[in-house]
Design a protein around this motif. Structure first.
Motif: not given
Length: 73
Positions: A9-17
């Motif tokens: 259910t979570l929205t996972w984010r990855k670093s743009s770097a």
């Protein structure tokens, strides 16, 4: 809610770097969650906001100390 149900259910984010693919992803839902981007169905960790801020401050200021896996925690 079980861990896998929560993770889905979570929205996972990855670093743009994170160009190499060796990174973690974070999600926020009252707490901050972290997991390995190469194994999104695997284990994830949850932190309260204050502990997450302490961790980030430590990383930015190089205030973290490496702990050997053989040392008791």
């Amino acid at each position: 809610m079980k861990d896998q149900e929560l993770a889905s259910t979570l929205t996972w984010r990855k670093s743009s770097a994170s160009g190499s693919g060796n990174c973690v992803e974070v999600a926020q839902s009252g707490r901050v969650f972290v997991h390995d981007s190469k194994n999104p169905q695997g284990v994830f960790l949850g932190f309260g906001a204050a502990r997450w801020i302490e961790f980030i401050d430590g990383v930015r200021g190089e205030g973290l100390t490496a702990v050997s896996r053989s040392q008791p925690r």
